[in-house]
Design a protein around this motif. Structure first.
Motif, PDB file in Angstrom:
ATOM      1  N   PHE A  10       0.608  -1.330  -0.079  1.00  0.00           N
ATOM      2  CA  PHE A  10      -0.146   0.122  -0.022  1.00  0.00           C
ATOM      3  C   PHE A  10       0.803   1.290   0.111  1.00  0.00           C
ATOM      4  O   PHE A  10       0.625   2.153  -0.701  1.00  0.00           O
ATOM      5  N   LEU A  11       1.812   1.471   0.902  1.00  0.00           N
ATOM      6  CA  LEU A  11       2.769   2.487   0.937  1.00  0.00           C
ATOM      7  C   LEU A  11       3.467   2.810  -0.163  1.00  0.00           C
ATOM      8  O   LEU A  11       3.401   3.937  -0.869  1.00  0.00           O
ATOM      9  N   LEU A  12       3.944   1.977  -0.930  1.00  0.00           N
ATOM     10  CA  LEU A  12       4.655   1.969  -2.158  1.00  0.00           C
ATOM     11  C   LEU A  12       3.831   2.382  -3.204  1.00  0.00           C
ATOM     12  O   LEU A  12       3.984   3.383  -4.160  1.00  0.00           O
ATOM     13  N   ARG A  13       2.627   1.786  -3.376  1.00  0.00           N
ATOM     14  CA  ARG A  13       1.622   1.910  -4.569  1.00  0.00           C
ATOM     15  C   ARG A  13       1.033   3.376  -4.086  1.00  0.00           C
ATOM     16  O   ARG A  13       1.024   4.204  -5.247  1.00  0.00           O
ATOM     17  N   ASP A  14       0.709   4.112  -3.066  1.00  0.00           N
ATOM     18  CA  ASP A  14       0.183   5.159  -2.909  1.00  0.00           C
ATOM     19  C   ASP A  14       1.425   6.229  -3.130  1.00  0.00           C
ATOM     20  O   ASP A  14       1.033   7.457  -3.678  1.00  0.00           O
ATOM     21  N   GLY A  15       2.603   5.873  -2.602  1.00  0.00           N
ATOM     22  CA  GLY A  15       3.446   6.839  -3.045  1.00  0.00           C
ATOM     23  C   GLY A  15       3.930   7.049  -4.628  1.00  0.00           C
ATOM     24  O   GLY A  15       4.069   8.229  -5.033  1.00  0.00           O
ATOM     25  N   LEU A  16       4.056   5.994  -5.393  1.00  0.00           N
ATOM     26  CA  LEU A  16       3.743   5.990  -6.836  1.00  0.00           C
ATOM     27  C   LEU A  16       2.868   6.881  -7.374  1.00  0.00           C
ATOM     28  O   LEU A  16       2.945   7.592  -8.330  1.00  0.00           O
ATOM     29  N   ILE A  17       1.652   6.725  -6.679  1.00  0.00           N
ATOM     30  CA  ILE A  17       0.451   7.353  -7.452  1.00  0.00           C
ATOM     31  C   ILE A  17       0.918   8.637  -7.299  1.00  0.00           C
ATOM     32  O   ILE A  17       0.326   9.683  -8.153  1.00  0.00           O
ATOM     33  N   ARG A  18       1.074   9.215  -5.968  1.00  0.00           N
ATOM     34  CA  ARG A  18       1.138  10.727  -5.697  1.00  0.00           C
ATOM     35  C   ARG A  18       2.598  11.225  -6.565  1.00  0.00           C
ATOM     36  O   ARG A  18       2.496  12.177  -6.896  1.00  0.00           O
ATOM     37  N   LEU A  19       3.456  10.576  -6.659  1.00  0.00           N
ATOM     38  CA  LEU A  19       4.712  10.902  -7.730  1.00  0.00           C
ATOM     39  C   LEU A  19       4.226  11.027  -8.988  1.00  0.00           C
ATOM     40  O   LEU A  19       4.466  12.012  -9.450  1.00  0.00           O
ATOM     41  N   LEU A  20       3.547  10.207  -9.687  1.00  0.00           N
ATOM     42  CA  LEU A  20       3.143  10.346 -10.918  1.00  0.00           C
ATOM     43  C   LEU A  20       1.940  11.309 -11.062  1.00  0.00           C
ATOM     44  O   LEU A  20       1.991  12.109 -12.166  1.00  0.00           O
ATOM     45  N   GLU A  21       1.049  11.596 -10.222  1.00  0.00           N
ATOM     46  CA  GLU A  21       0.154  12.488 -10.600  1.00  0.00           C
ATOM     47  C   GLU A  21       0.846  13.802 -10.173  1.00  0.00           C
ATOM     48  O   GLU A  21       0.316  14.879 -11.065  1.00  0.00           O
ATOM     49  N   ALA A  22       1.870  13.942  -9.370  1.00  0.00           N
ATOM     50  CA  ALA A  22       2.741  15.466  -9.343  1.00  0.00           C
ATOM     51  C   ALA A  22       3.168  15.739 -10.830  1.00  0.00           C
ATOM     52  O   ALA A  22       3.651  16.926 -11.050  1.00  0.00           O
ATOM     53  N   TYR A  23       3.498  14.805 -11.498  1.00  0.00           N
ATOM     54  CA  TYR A  23       4.353  15.006 -12.856  1.00  0.00           C
ATOM     55  C   TYR A  23       3.216  14.767 -14.023  1.00  0.00           C
ATOM     56  O   TYR A  23       3.420  14.640 -15.216  1.00  0.00           O
ATOM     57  N   ASP A  24       1.789  14.944 -13.692  1.00  0.00           N
ATOM     58  CA  ASP A  24       0.465  15.011 -14.604  1.00  0.00           C
ATOM     59  C   ASP A  24       0.349  13.748 -15.373  1.00  0.00           C
ATOM     60  O   ASP A  24      -0.118  13.804 -16.514  1.00  0.00           O
ATOM     61  N   PHE A  25       0.743  12.567 -14.640  1.00  0.00           N
ATOM     62  CA  PHE A  25       0.151  11.358 -15.185  1.00  0.00           C
ATOM     63  C   PHE A  25      -1.120  11.110 -14.769  1.00  0.00           C
ATOM     64  O   PHE A  25      -1.570  11.356 -13.715  1.00  0.00           O
ATOM     65  N   ASP A  26      -1.940  10.481 -15.477  1.00  0.00           N
ATOM     66  CA  ASP A  26      -3.532  10.171 -15.295  1.00  0.00           C
ATOM     67  C   ASP A  26      -3.596   8.612 -14.771  1.00  0.00           C
ATOM     68  O   ASP A  26      -3.248   7.623 -15.570  1.00  0.00           O
ATOM     69  N   ILE A  27      -3.521   8.295 -13.516  1.00  0.00           N
ATOM     70  CA  ILE A  27      -3.605   6.838 -13.065  1.00  0.00           C
ATOM     71  C   ILE A  27      -5.169   6.270 -13.109  1.00  0.00           C
ATOM     72  O   ILE A  27      -5.943   6.844 -12.596  1.00  0.00           O
ATOM     73  N   VAL A  28      -5.280   5.573 -14.500  1.00  0.00           N
ATOM     74  CA  VAL A  28      -6.602   4.944 -14.542  1.00  0.00           C
ATOM     75  C   VAL A  28      -6.986   3.952 -13.813  1.00  0.00           C
ATOM     76  O   VAL A  28      -8.103   3.491 -13.734  1.00  0.00           O
ATOM     77  N   ALA A  29      -5.823   3.343 -13.208  1.00  0.00           N
ATOM     78  CA  ALA A  29      -6.129   2.168 -12.373  1.00  0.00           C
ATOM     79  C   ALA A  29      -4.977   1.953 -11.404  1.00  0.00           C
ATOM     80  O   ALA A  29      -4.005   1.822 -12.097  1.00  0.00           O
ATOM     81  N   VAL A 110      13.385   3.727  -7.784  1.00  0.00           N
ATOM     82  CA  VAL A 110      12.192   4.606  -7.561  1.00  0.00           C
ATOM     83  C   VAL A 110      12.260   5.672  -6.608  1.00  0.00           C
ATOM     84  O   VAL A 110      11.490   6.652  -6.802  1.00  0.00           O
ATOM     85  N   PHE A 111      13.070   5.496  -5.935  1.00  0.00           N
ATOM     86  CA  PHE A 111      13.312   6.479  -4.859  1.00  0.00           C
ATOM     87  C   PHE A 111      14.194   7.770  -5.396  1.00  0.00           C
ATOM     88  O   PHE A 111      14.422   8.981  -4.692  1.00  0.00           O
ATOM     89  N   ASP A 112      14.569   7.729  -6.863  1.00  0.00           N
ATOM     90  CA  ASP A 112      15.123   8.873  -7.582  1.00  0.00           C
ATOM     91  C   ASP A 112      13.923   9.247  -8.398  1.00  0.00           C
ATOM     92  O   ASP A 112      13.681   8.647  -9.485  1.00  0.00           O
ATOM     93  N   ALA A 113      13.065  10.572  -7.951  1.00  0.00           N
ATOM     94  CA  ALA A 113      11.781  10.748  -8.516  1.00  0.00           C
ATOM     95  C   ALA A 113      12.144  11.016 -10.010  1.00  0.00           C
ATOM     96  O   ALA A 113      11.332  10.508 -10.937  1.00  0.00           O
ATOM     97  N   GLU A 114      13.073  12.023 -10.439  1.00  0.00           N
ATOM     98  CA  GLU A 114      13.274  12.457 -11.647  1.00  0.00           C
ATOM     99  C   GLU A 114      13.580  11.463 -12.629  1.00  0.00           C
ATOM    100  O   GLU A 114      13.153  11.223 -13.648  1.00  0.00           O
ATOM    101  N   GLN A 115      14.656  10.456 -12.059  1.00  0.00           N
ATOM    102  CA  GLN A 115      15.079   9.354 -13.103  1.00  0.00           C
ATOM    103  C   GLN A 115      14.027   8.418 -13.159  1.00  0.00           C
ATOM    104  O   GLN A 115      13.850   8.235 -14.355  1.00  0.00           O
ATOM    105  N   PHE A 116      13.024   8.066 -12.209  1.00  0.00           N
ATOM    106  CA  PHE A 116      11.964   7.287 -12.351  1.00  0.00           C
ATOM    107  C   PHE A 116      11.126   7.812 -13.508  1.00  0.00           C
ATOM    108  O   PHE A 116      10.493   6.994 -14.293  1.00  0.00           O
ATOM    109  N   VAL A 117      10.399   8.971 -13.092  1.00  0.00           N
ATOM    110  CA  VAL A 117       9.562   9.651 -14.122  1.00  0.00           C
ATOM    111  C   VAL A 117      10.237   9.497 -15.371  1.00  0.00           C
ATOM    112  O   VAL A 117       9.354   9.468 -16.527  1.00  0.00           O
ATOM    113  N   GLU A 118      11.463   9.866 -15.711  1.00  0.00           N
ATOM    114  CA  GLU A 118      12.016   9.929 -17.122  1.00  0.00           C
ATOM    115  C   GLU A 118      11.897   8.594 -17.626  1.00  0.00           C
ATOM    116  O   GLU A 118      11.879   8.406 -18.856  1.00  0.00           O
TER     117      GLU A 118
END
Length: 216
Positions: A10-29, A110-118
């Motif tokens: 849960f914590l990792l999933r929630d963290g990934l959702i927050r991270l991706l949404e902060a970079y304008d990704f749309d989490i459809v599921a 995953v803990f390097d946000a910019e590298q992961f998003v790239e």
């Protein structure tokens, strides 16, 4: 960009959702088990699936198998796999069909946000994002004895590892502090020594090299 995310913690999933949404990704599921992932991949239009290898109910390789099945049903579907450890079998399976964007990252990345998003954006665009530890193990396994990779110079191995991570010639040149012309020369030598035809398509050349390494 539409994303299906599968992670049972849960914590990792929630963290990934927050991270991706902060970079304008749309989490459809965002799901935590294999059956729900299968349904999400079948029912929703998406640009990339980000999938944990091990999901309930058995915590073996359900996540990967769901993603592979979805790629067979929807050829070219970009898939970025997350794993706790380097598992070469999973890397091989992911790369086997050679179509569409693919990625294999360790969860520590995953803990390097910019590298992961790239990496997510690169895979969604049809590119490749392979964790350096995965590439290193594939190269080490394929360099023993008289295999073609044993013929590579130390600098050519460095270039090959960066190629396999999905880096462009310009990015490799910047990383190694050499000219792009030098990287082009090293790349040509690598393809010659591995018996591979050259290609201007970065993703295809990386997949070709990885597929070759995996066979040897």
């Amino acid at each position: 960009m539409r994303v299906v995310l599968a992670e049972d913690l849960f914590l990792l999933r929630d963290g990934l959702i927050r991270l991706l949404e902060a970079y304008d990704f749309d989490i459809v599921a965002a799901v935590d088990n294999a059956p729900d992932l299968t349904r999400a991949l079948d029912e929703r239009e998406l640009d990339i699936a980000i999938v944990d290898v091990r999901l309930p109910p058995s915590f073996t390789d359900e996540g990967l198998q769901c993603a592979l099945a979805a790629r067979r049903k929807h050829p070219g579907l970009p898939v970025l796999v997350l794993s706790q450890h380097v598992e070469q079998l999973y890397a091989r399976e992911l790369l086997a069909d050679g179509s569409g964007g693919v990625g294999y990252l360790l969860k520590d990345s995953v803990f390097d946000a910019e590298q992961f998003v790239e990496a997510v954006r690169r895979v969604a665009a049809g590119g490749t994002a392979m964790d350096p530890h995965v590439i290193s193990q594939l190269l080490s396994r394929s360099s023993a004895g008289d295999r073609p990779t044993a013929k590579l110079t130390p600098r050519e191995r460095e270039v090959l590892e960066l190629m396999a991570q999905g880096r462009s010639n310009a990015a490799i040149a910047a990383q190694l502090v050499v000219t792009e012309r030098a990287v082009t020369k090293h790349t040509a030598n690598i393809f010659t020594k591995l018996g591979l035809s050259q290609s201007d398509d970065d993703n295809r050349r990386v997949l070709a090299v990885l597929a070759y390494l995996d066979r040897n």
